[in-house]
Design a protein around this motif. Sequence first.
Motif, mmCIF file in Angstrom:
data_model
loop_
_atom_site.group_PDB
_atom_site.id
_atom_site.type_symbol
_atom_site.label_atom_id
_atom_site.label_comp_id
_atom_site.label_asym_id
_atom_site.label_seq_id
_atom_site.Cartn_x
_atom_site.Cartn_y
_atom_site.Cartn_z
ATOM 1 N N PHE A 105 -1.065 4.535 5.940
ATOM 2 C CA PHE A 105 -1.650 4.766 4.612
ATOM 3 C C PHE A 105 -1.210 3.694 3.603
ATOM 4 N N ALA A 106 -0.052 3.106 3.853
ATOM 5 C CA ALA A 106 0.467 2.107 2.913
ATOM 6 C C ALA A 106 -0.216 0.747 3.078
ATOM 7 N N GLU A 107 -0.957 0.589 4.160
ATOM 8 C CA GLU A 107 -1.627 -0.686 4.386
ATOM 9 C C GLU A 107 -2.756 -0.901 3.378
ATOM 10 N N ALA A 108 -2.809 -2.114 2.869
ATOM 11 C CA ALA A 108 -3.928 -2.486 1.993
ATOM 12 C C ALA A 108 -4.963 -3.220 2.840
ATOM 13 N N SER A 162 -7.710 0.108 11.048
ATOM 14 C CA SER A 162 -6.253 0.146 10.927
ATOM 15 C C SER A 162 -5.601 0.406 12.287
ATOM 16 N N ASN A 178 -9.750 2.518 2.120
ATOM 17 C CA ASN A 178 -8.720 3.525 1.901
ATOM 18 C C ASN A 178 -8.582 4.411 3.137
ATOM 19 N N GLU A 210 6.183 9.389 9.675
ATOM 20 C CA GLU A 210 6.559 7.979 9.528
ATOM 21 C C GLU A 210 5.385 7.056 9.835
ATOM 22 N N TYR A 251 -3.088 3.119 12.147
ATOM 23 C CA TYR A 251 -3.594 4.492 12.182
ATOM 24 C C TYR A 251 -3.854 4.909 13.627
ATOM 25 N N GLU A 308 -6.168 6.484 3.900
ATOM 26 C CA GLU A 308 -5.705 7.833 3.568
ATOM 27 C C GLU A 308 -6.866 8.722 3.134
ATOM 28 N N TYR A 350 2.029 7.743 10.055
ATOM 29 C CA TYR A 350 0.877 7.890 9.160
ATOM 30 C C TYR A 350 1.182 7.302 7.787
ATOM 31 N N LYS A 351 2.425 7.460 7.331
ATOM 32 C CA LYS A 351 2.811 6.878 6.048
ATOM 33 C C LYS A 351 2.674 5.357 6.090
ATOM 34 N N LYS A 352 3.058 4.781 7.217
ATOM 35 C CA LYS A 352 2.925 3.327 7.393
ATOM 36 C C LYS A 352 1.457 2.921 7.358
#
Length: 240
Positions: free
Chosen positions: A27-30, A124, A78, A21, A127, A80, A23-25
């Motif tokens: 990685f979704a950050e721009a 991040s 990026n 949950e 992260y 991710e 890490y997905k959050k």
Amino acid sequence: IAGDEGKREFFDAARTTNANELYKKAFAEAIDPDTLAPATLRSIDTLMTRPSMQRALAEGRELASESGITINQAGKGNVEALHYAKLALDDQIAATGANAIGPTRKRALMATRDKLLDVMDEMSPAYGEARRQYAADSVPINRMDIGNRLYETLKPATTDFGGITRENTAAFTKAVRAGDATAAKATGFKGSKLADILTADELQAVNNVAKDLARKANSNELGRAVGSNTVQNLISQNVL
């Protein structure tokens, strides 16, 4: 301390769920590189010039692809892509056998990985939160792994042969004395410290077991008659 298989599986599942949950959050950050601090941008630029980092980015894309994840952008914004590059560095550092790298190269790669993590935490905050939560969730698992490794040094004697041999006593006390090395092997992390993972009460319990075993071994040796087993048995019969 070792707990049981079901208990470890519960903690491991909780750690995996939280990690997925968070890490997905992250990685979704721009992330817009233009919004990063100048010092962070300089650190990223410096990292990107390192050959090991360029290789790690390429290998990271392959790792992601194996999981069905496509990474098109590899660079400053990026998270991710950088995360998978970090995993690629981890694999290189942990390699053993024919794929193992020399100590000098390993130190250099570890420095690059640590610098990369510092930069990613700055880039991040999400992260960084994911990494801290993963570390916190790993604590009870690491404790059980250490307890199990120590228990396994005695288990063969107690379960298969009905008694604790001198060899197993020596193996256990040696594992306790080399506590940090034991912790590193049990957890898979070279920097693990026994005193940092076990609680004060757990560490005292482990040391008490080692002391009890040592006293038992000394008592057996002091009560042993001089000579071969045959002579010892004859002497014991006469005494009785």
